[in-house]
Design an enzyme around this catalytic site. Structure first.
Site, short mmCIF file in Angstrom:
data_model
loop_
_atom_site.label_atom_id
_atom_site.label_comp_id
_atom_site.label_asym_id
_atom_site.label_seq_id
_atom_site.Cartn_x
_atom_site.Cartn_y
_atom_site.Cartn_z
N GLU A 278 0.88 -1.16 0.00
CA GLU A 278 0.00 0.00 0.00
C GLU A 278 0.91 1.21 0.00
O GLU A 278 1.58 1.50 0.99
CB GLU A 278 -0.92 -0.01 1.22
CG GLU A 278 -2.05 1.02 1.12
CD GLU A 278 -1.76 2.31 1.83
OE1 GLU A 278 -1.36 3.29 1.13
OE2 GLU A 278 -1.92 2.38 3.05
N CYS B 66 -2.23 8.76 3.14
CA CYS B 66 -2.19 8.32 1.74
C CYS B 66 -3.55 8.46 1.08
O CYS B 66 -3.63 8.77 -0.11
CB CYS B 66 -1.72 6.87 1.66
SG CYS B 66 -0.01 6.62 2.18
#
Length: 457
Positions: free
Chosen positions: A228, A262
């Site tokens: 990720e 993020c």
């Protein structure tokens, strides 16, 4: 980077730690293997009991761990406590659902009996970032341990006390020795750990360079990875949207965790019919944000986690303005102690500017105008990232178009992008691969074993 707690609100080092030696790391891996033998021997009910205890511990120590998160990376105390509570939620979710998620899956064949069984694989290395010191780790650890695996955590070097707290939770909950261990090591030791035959897989949340390095090493040794990585999430607003709701969500989405997420909304793509109204409201709300002591109840935004994070952001903003972008408000370093930055908004950003294509990891938003949803989606998809996305609209046709055409791991309508234990989480393109959370996440690090019984005749 030294392994230390450096308070971003003051710029002062509060505690330092020695890095584990290679011999210490080898012993930890050996304990992880022994712990795996114990973990896979436990029933789902036994693991669930332990995981529920972990959830209780997190809730009981919410204030203590929350204060630790604020001290180490600067998030507001309110958001830090919420993060601890969310980790407890993940623990309870997997304690309650892991057995169902990993139940044998019958498959009809010509055999007398055939099915898929989901079995643990062993020690998994987790390389984790500093922006959500507990949540990033628990969203890996809860499903991994409930599946019967063990975890080895290499956390970011600026959150060592948070890293040790995670191990403390599982130890105090009564998990077998070696079930989850924090390794206080620098990034230079990751390759050696991952090459060890006893370590079966790896998961990483972090930067693109770090993801490439871990994936390359794992590939050389034929080990699975889940990555990720970064994101530059689009946030689209169409004329039918509730503009006030969209503005409130836009400010929350961009400034959550001091803008260091993020999946934070970063590129705001607004239909030209409502662009001016959105821009004016966005600027007014940004200028009303209070930047200050992250422990204070009325603080909206605390410091950025590190001086480098602040300076990198400021460089991206400065260079973008030099290339022609307009700064509508903020976008400047705040003088004084700590790593504070004034939230900013940029518009009229040319393609060659850093703010057009790069991820801005801090409280700076970029504004774009689009003449149609198709144009907005096209602009959204120009990014090399593909983590999350959001759209505000009341039009069902536009919603379906966004679901089908936005190139991202998730699309959220009339709300900000968020992670939820019940929903699969991950990205596409340079944002990584694989999924965390939900049923998909617990199945990432298992052996999907085919089991077949032939005719007895």
């Amino acid at each position: 980077m030294p392994i230390q707690t450096l308070n971003p609100a003051t710029g002062k080092v509060e505690k330092t730690f020695d890095e584990l030696s290679d011999a210490d790391v080898d012993k930890a891996i050996a304990r992880s293997v022994s712990g795996f033998h114990a973990m896979r021997g436990l029933s789902f009910a036994d693991r669930a009991t332990l995981m529920m205890r972990a959830a209780d511990i997190l809730e009981d120590r919410q204030e203590t761990y929350g204060r630790l998160l604020t001290t180490e990376m600067g998030k507001t105390f309110a958001s830090a406590k919420a993060e601890v509570k969310k980790c407890a939620w993940a623990c309870r979710f997997y304690a309650e659902n892991a057995e169902e998620f990993l139940a044998d899956r019958p498959i009809e064949t010509k055999a007398q009996r055939s099915f898929a069984r989901y079995l643990p694989i062993g020690p998994v290395l987790a390389v984790m970032p500093w922006n959500f010191p507990l949540w990033q780790c628990f969203r890996f650890a809860a499903p991994a341990l409930m599946a019967g695996n063990t975890g080895l955590l290499k956390h970011a070097s600026n959150v060592p006390q948070s890293a040790l707290a995670i191990e403390e939770v599982f130890r105090d909950a009564g998990f077998p020795e070696g079930a989850f261990q924090t390794l206080l090591v620098g990034s230079g030791k990751v390759e050696r750990i991952l090459k060890d035959d006893r370590v079966r897989a790896a998961t990483l949340t972090g930067s693109e360079p770090a993801g490439r390095a871990v994936a390359a090493t794992a590939g050389d040794h034929i080990k699975k990875t889940v990555l990720e990585l970064g994101g530059s999430d689009p946030f689209i607003v169409m004329p039918s949207a509730d503009l006030d709701a969209a503005l409130d969500a836009a400010v929350t989405g961009r400034t959550l965790n001091n803008g260091q997420s993020c999946i934070a909304a970063k590129r705001f793509i607004i239909h030209q019919d409502v662009y001016r109204d959105f821009r004016d409201g966005f600027v007014a709300r940004f200028e009303a944000l209070k930047v200050g002591d992250p422990m204070a109840e009325d603080t909206d935004i605390g410091p950025l986690a590190m001086a480098q994070t602040r300076d990198d952001l400021d460089k991206q903003v400065t260079e973008s303005i030099a290339k022609g972008a307009d700064c509508l408000t903020g976008g400047k370093v705040i003088d004084g102690d700590g790593f504070f930055y004034r939230p900013g908004i940029l518009e009229n950003i040319p393609e060659g500017a850093p703010a057009f294509a790069e991820e801005l990891f801090g409280p700076v938003a970029t504004l774009f105008s689009a003449a149609s949803l198709s144009e907005a989606i096209s602009l959204a998809n120009t990014s090399r990232f593909g983590l999350g996305s959001a759209i505000f609209t009341q039009d069902e046709g536009e919603i379906e178009q966004a679901f089908n055409q936005l190139d991202a791991g998730g699309t959220f309508v009339n709300t900000i992008t968020a992670s939820d234990p019940r929903l699969p989480f991950g990205g596409v393109k340079a944002s990584g691969y694989g999924r965390e959370l939900a049923e998909d996440g617990i199945r990432e690090f298992v052996n999907i074993k085919t089991c077949c019984v032939g005719s007895s005749s």
